[in-house]
Design a protein around this motif. Structure first.
Motif, PDB file in Angstrom:
ATOM      1  N   HIS A 160      24.214 -11.679 -38.120  1.00 10.58           N
ATOM      2  CA  HIS A 160      24.076 -11.190 -36.755  1.00 10.58           C
ATOM      3  C   HIS A 160      24.759 -12.170 -35.814  1.00 10.58           C
ATOM      4  N   ARG A 202      24.189  -6.700 -35.411  1.00 13.77           N
ATOM      5  CA  ARG A 202      23.692  -6.958 -36.765  1.00 13.77           C
ATOM      6  C   ARG A 202      24.600  -6.200 -37.724  1.00 13.77           C
ATOM      7  N   ALA A 239      28.984 -11.875 -36.379  1.00 11.72           N
ATOM      8  CA  ALA A 239      28.092 -11.261 -37.364  1.00 11.72           C
ATOM      9  C   ALA A 239      28.765 -11.114 -38.721  1.00 11.72           C
TER      10      ALA A 239
END
Length: 129
Positions: free
Chosen positions: A104, A82, A116
């Motif tokens: 993410h 993330r 991400a």
């Protein structure tokens, strides 16, 4: 901030929307999406014409690594990343504004971070304009 606001509005007027032109997945799990390449191609052209550029200036990441055995006893790994990325939207006049994007990504190797950060940039562009 007058020049920056005027340029952002010009990009908003120029780019009416980004079509979801690709199919992701297959069968019952497929859906329509838009590629990072298409988003950047569309916005970069309009941003450049209006004196704007976007620069990455910071990133905060969180990574989870899950190791497991599949049904055949083979070792597997998933990496879930993330990121919250900060960008500087810069106008040729020197005016600027920080933007934040979230993304993410999941991968079995080293590509989760790239996925991400790609999503973070893509959504920062889509939500700004």
């Amino acid at each position: 901030m007058k020049n920056l606001a005027k340029a952002v509005l010009a990009v908003m007027k120029d780019v009416k929307g980004v079509e979801k032109s690709m199919t992701v997945g297959s069968g019952n799990y497929s859906y329509k999406g838009v590629s990072d390449y298409e988003v950047k191609k569309i916005y970069n052209k309009s941003m450049a014409a209006n004196g704007l550029c976007i620069l990455p200036i910071g990133i905060v990441d969180d990574v989870d690594i899950n190791r497991y055995e599949d049904q055949y006893g083979k070792q597997k790994m998933n990496v879930f990343t993330r990121v919250t990325s900060t960008y500087l939207l810069l106008h040729e006049s020197g005016e600027s504004q920080e933007l934040v994007g979230y993304g993410h990504g999941v991968d079995t190797g080293d590509k989760a971070a790239g996925k991400a950060t790609t999503y973070a940039m893509k959504y920062a562009l889509l939500y700004t304009f």
